[in-house]
Design a protein around this motif. Structure first.
Motif, PDB file in Angstrom:
ATOM      1  N   ASP A  13      -6.192   6.554  -6.068  1.00 60.66           N
ATOM      2  CA  ASP A  13      -5.562   5.520  -6.895  1.00 60.66           C
ATOM      3  C   ASP A  13      -5.516   4.226  -6.082  1.00 60.66           C
ATOM      4  OD1 ASP A  13      -4.020   3.897  -8.488  1.00 60.66           O
ATOM      5  OD2 ASP A  13      -2.349   5.309  -8.696  1.00 60.66           O
ATOM      6  N   TRP A  14      -6.630   3.497  -6.080  1.00 62.67           N
ATOM      7  CA  TRP A  14      -6.752   2.325  -5.215  1.00 62.67           C
ATOM      8  C   TRP A  14      -5.886   1.164  -5.675  1.00 62.67           C
ATOM      9  CZ3 TRP A  14      -8.279   3.203  -0.634  1.00 62.67           C
ATOM     10  CH2 TRP A  14      -9.194   4.243  -0.381  1.00 62.67           C
ATOM     11  N   ALA A  15      -5.574   1.086  -6.961  1.00 59.82           N
ATOM     12  CA  ALA A  15      -4.676   0.034  -7.443  1.00 59.82           C
ATOM     13  C   ALA A  15      -3.303   0.182  -6.790  1.00 59.82           C
ATOM     14  CB  ALA A  15      -4.558   0.092  -8.962  1.00 59.82           C
ATOM     15  N   CYS A  16      -2.825   1.407  -6.700  1.00 62.84           N
ATOM     16  CA  CYS A  16      -1.542   1.673  -6.042  1.00 62.84           C
ATOM     17  C   CYS A  16      -1.620   1.352  -4.552  1.00 62.84           C
ATOM     18  CB  CYS A  16      -1.133   3.130  -6.260  1.00 62.84           C
ATOM     19  SG  CYS A  16       0.405   3.620  -5.429  1.00 62.84           S
ATOM     20  N   VAL A  17      -2.721   1.711  -3.918  1.00 64.14           N
ATOM     21  CA  VAL A  17      -2.878   1.458  -2.481  1.00 64.14           C
ATOM     22  C   VAL A  17      -2.902  -0.044  -2.208  1.00 64.14           C
ATOM     23  CG1 VAL A  17      -4.400   1.743  -0.489  1.00 64.14           C
ATOM     24  CG2 VAL A  17      -4.057   3.647  -2.076  1.00 64.14           C
ATOM     25  N   ARG A  18      -3.659  -0.794  -3.001  1.00 64.27           N
ATOM     26  CA  ARG A  18      -3.771  -2.238  -2.785  1.00 64.27           C
ATOM     27  C   ARG A  18      -2.432  -2.950  -3.006  1.00 64.27           C
ATOM     28  NH1 ARG A  18      -9.003  -1.503  -5.142  1.00 64.27           N
ATOM     29  NH2 ARG A  18      -8.130  -1.817  -7.235  1.00 64.27           N
ATOM     30  N   ALA A  19      -1.588  -2.406  -3.873  1.00 66.75           N
ATOM     31  CA  ALA A  19      -0.301  -3.036  -4.169  1.00 66.75           C
ATOM     32  C   ALA A  19       0.776  -2.678  -3.155  1.00 66.75           C
ATOM     33  CB  ALA A  19       0.159  -2.626  -5.570  1.00 66.75           C
ATOM     34  N   ALA A  20       0.487  -1.759  -2.253  1.00 65.98           N
ATOM     35  CA  ALA A  20       1.498  -1.267  -1.319  1.00 65.98           C
ATOM     36  C   ALA A  20       1.813  -2.289  -0.230  1.00 65.98           C
ATOM     37  CB  ALA A  20       1.029   0.039  -0.686  1.00 65.98           C
TER      38      ALA A  20
END
Length: 242
Positions: A203-210
């Motif tokens: 889930d790269w969207a979650c990773v990028r938003a972290a």
């Protein structure tokens, strides 16, 4: 000698004699293979540059009693050319190669999932769309899962209670609830647990938003989890920028 073809990622090389090399490969159909590449250290070699670490190649090999022999090599994807220009991605990629070699222990045993995961990880690393450390962490978690060491981030590994729990312990296989907590367990932030789950599932969207601090904490826990299951850390991890 019987011949066979396979595609492979070059994991490691070392010198043999005056002009040869032993090449350690992770192949699609034959798992980990060690093979001799004759004459590749000579400047006149036909395929010496194609048998460097990171190279994705199509090979023809002749079966041998102890070591096979590489007779043909064609480049499929020159990951080495792209990763070699970026220290951070090169060192992270080196850790991926070492992990693959450590987890695929039996020679000539098919390991298609490990092979496909490594190719995909190197492709993502070379594409530079995600941070190198995040690609590495995702690869490490997924490769451990393929090997049967999938960590749990959504339920207690001891009692099965679902939810985002506060405690994490590599020896337990993931997160633990308050009741099952083991002394010495880490207490990462809830956001860090979500990052770990996102790295495992892609889930790269979650990773990028972290937040960067949660990404750093996740990297520390991934390294601890890997070291526990490998029983010792990766040599290459000392050079990875975290």
């Amino acid at each position: 000698m019987p011949l066979y073809r396979d595609e492979a990622i070059v994991l490691r090389t070392h010198k043999l004699g005056e002009a040869d090399r032993i090449i350690t490969l992770l192949t699609r159909q034959h798992g980990r293979v060690r093979a001799v590449a004759k004459g590749v250290r000579r400047t006149t070699s036909r395929f010496g540059s194609r048998l460097e670490p990171f190279m994705h190649v199509d090979l023809q090999l002749a079966e041998g009693r102890n070591l096979d022999t590489i007779t043909q090599a064609e480049t499929l994807d020159p990951f080495h050319a792209r990763l070699g220009l970026d220290y951070e991605r090169y060192t992270a990629g080196t850790a991926m190669l070492e992990t693959a070699e450590r987890l695929v222990t039996e020679e000539k045993e098919p390991s298609v999932q490990h092979f496909l995961l490594l190719v995909g990880g190197l492709r993502a690393m070379a594409a530079e769309e995600q941070a190198a450390s995040q690609v590495l962490d995702s690869y490490l978690l997924r490769s451990l899962a393929v090997s049967g060491y999938a960590p749990s981030f959504d339920h207690c590994t001891s009692c099965g209670l679902e939810g985002t729990h506060r405690y994490f312990n590599p020896s337990a296989g993931g997160v633990l609830c308050t009741t099952c907590r083991i002394p010495g367990s880490a207490t990462p932030a809830h956001e860090t647990i979500r990052v770990l789950s996102a790295l495992l599932t892609g889930d790269w969207a979650c990773v990028r938003a972290a937040d960067p601090r949660h990404l750093r904490e996740a990297s520390t826990l991934v390294a601890a989890y890997l070291s526990w299951h490998l029983e010792r850390g990766l040599r290459s991890m000392a050079y990875v920028e975290r």
